[in-house]
Design an enzyme around this catalytic site. Structure first.
Site, mmCIF file in Angstrom:
data_model
loop_
_atom_site.group_PDB
_atom_site.id
_atom_site.type_symbol
_atom_site.label_atom_id
_atom_site.label_comp_id
_atom_site.label_asym_id
_atom_site.label_seq_id
_atom_site.Cartn_x
_atom_site.Cartn_y
_atom_site.Cartn_z
ATOM 1 N N ASP A 1 6.236 -26.376 52.149
ATOM 2 C CA ASP A 1 5.489 -26.980 51.240
ATOM 3 C C ASP A 1 5.206 -28.409 51.973
ATOM 4 O OD1 ASP A 1 5.733 -25.314 49.187
ATOM 5 O OD2 ASP A 1 7.438 -26.413 48.193
ATOM 6 N N GLY A 2 6.122 -28.959 52.576
ATOM 7 C CA GLY A 2 5.384 -30.248 53.273
ATOM 8 C C GLY A 2 4.369 -30.178 54.224
ATOM 9 N N ASN B 1 1.166 -34.540 45.687
ATOM 10 C CA ASN B 1 2.507 -34.380 44.957
ATOM 11 C C ASN B 1 2.709 -35.747 43.950
ATOM 12 O OD1 ASN B 1 3.070 -31.722 45.359
ATOM 13 N ND2 ASN B 1 5.197 -32.301 46.379
ATOM 14 N N ASP C 1 16.202 -48.141 40.856
ATOM 15 C CA ASP C 1 15.862 -47.769 42.401
ATOM 16 C C ASP C 1 14.328 -47.736 42.870
ATOM 17 O OD1 ASP C 1 18.758 -48.048 42.740
ATOM 18 O OD2 ASP C 1 18.930 -45.881 43.023
ATOM 19 N N ALA D 1 1.180 -30.507 39.961
ATOM 20 C CA ALA D 1 1.548 -29.990 41.092
ATOM 21 C C ALA D 1 2.843 -30.473 41.494
ATOM 22 C CB ALA D 1 0.502 -30.063 42.221
ATOM 23 N N THR E 1 7.547 -30.449 39.906
ATOM 24 C CA THR E 1 8.714 -29.791 40.326
ATOM 25 C C THR E 1 9.169 -30.193 41.562
ATOM 26 O OG1 THR E 1 7.230 -28.285 41.711
ATOM 27 C CG2 THR E 1 7.841 -27.767 39.117
ATOM 28 N N TYR F 1 10.095 -34.091 43.627
ATOM 29 C CA TYR F 1 10.788 -35.475 43.624
ATOM 30 C C TYR F 1 10.845 -35.725 42.008
ATOM 31 C CZ TYR F 1 12.400 -40.172 45.133
ATOM 32 O OH TYR F 1 13.147 -40.948 45.424
ATOM 33 N N ASN F 2 9.685 -35.367 41.458
ATOM 34 C CA ASN F 2 9.852 -35.948 39.976
ATOM 35 C C ASN F 2 11.134 -35.035 39.348
ATOM 36 O OD1 ASN F 2 8.615 -36.794 37.070
ATOM 37 N ND2 ASN F 2 8.474 -34.647 37.177
ATOM 38 N N SER G 1 13.463 -33.729 40.487
ATOM 39 C CA SER G 1 15.093 -34.271 41.205
ATOM 40 C C SER G 1 15.318 -35.635 40.368
ATOM 41 C CB SER G 1 14.909 -34.720 42.509
ATOM 42 O OG SER G 1 14.850 -33.328 43.426
#
Length: 252
Positions: A41-42, A111, A141, A149, A152, A154-155, A157
């Protein structure tokens, strides 16, 4: 079909590149009808930023770790797969950052855009949506503004909601909020313009991140969808991005 193959630097992706090139050829980007991206993905997200303006659809194959945005790495019948692939058009978020020294920087992220504290001190962030103050001071933090897109990634997590592609929404999700302690974020219309103001930046410095761009010592961050920039992702008919987003919400 003129195919341009692009591969990550990993051994598995580079070996796949050799096999695909030998079997199907490999044309330059300016001659390509479709780009096949070999990696995770990255690497796909980096590729999307690189090919903005080419107006060439991208078909990803997972030779990485997660591969949420990728198709299965099947090497047989590739032209047929590409012919029947379903398109999904996405646009990136554009962030504009003013630093504590008065410098201005920009970045694009398909993303998300997120702000995160640089030291042990919590960040103090004011939130304004479309010119109206919505929260004077969030102690946390950090905070994430994600596209469907990216919902799913970082959001999720950070316990943010998964957003279907057709919802035309952005997810605003705090990272480890301390005050207000029970605030869990908001869903915003896709056309929203969000302004984040960083308070007490000498004691509480924070960075702003979009894609590969990380801007340290941010003072003000303005984020919105850049509707003028679009890319087309291709997915196998039984494995579309919309289907994956739905399925992810029922994953154990």
């Amino acid at each position: 079909m003129n195919i341009a193959f692009i591969a990550a630097d990993t051994d598995s992706a580079q070996q796949a590149l050799e096999r695909f090139t030998e079997r199907y050829g490999n044309v330059p980007l300016d001659q390509a009808e479709v780009i096949v991206c070999l990696g995770g993905d990255g690497f796909l997200l980096e590729t999307l930023l690189h090919i903005l303006g080419y107006n060439i659809p991208v078909f990803g194959m997972n030779y990485g770790t997660v591969g949420f945005l990728m198709n299965e790495p099947e090497e047989e019948h590739l032209p047929q797969r590409l012919a029947y692939a379903q398109p999904t058009i996405i646009s990136p978020l554009r962030m504009r950052v003013r630093t504590t020294s008065g410098e201005y920087h920009e970045g694009l992220g398909f993303n998300d855009v997120f702000i995160y504290r640089e030291t042990r001190q919590a960040a103090h962030i004011g939130i304004e949506v479309d010119g109206r103050e919505r929260m004077a001071r969030l102690v946390c933090d950090g905070i994430i503004l994600s596209t469907p897109a990216g919902s799913t990634a970082y959001n999720r997590s950070a316990h943010g909601p998964i957003v279907p592609l057709g919802a035309e929404l952005l997810s605003l999700t705090p990272i480890s909020p301390f005050q207000p302690r029970h605030w869990r974020g908001a869903l915003l219309p896709a056309e929203s313009m969000v302004r984040f103001t960083l308070h007490d930046t000498v004691k509480r410095p924070a960075s702003a991140v979009a894609g590969p761009a990380e801007i340290r010592d941010a003072k003000e961050v303005v984020v919105g969808v850049d509707q003028e920039k679009k890319v087309t992702l291709l997915f196998d008919p039984d494995h579309s991005l919309s289907e994956r987003i739905i399925a992810e919400q029922f994953a154990e």
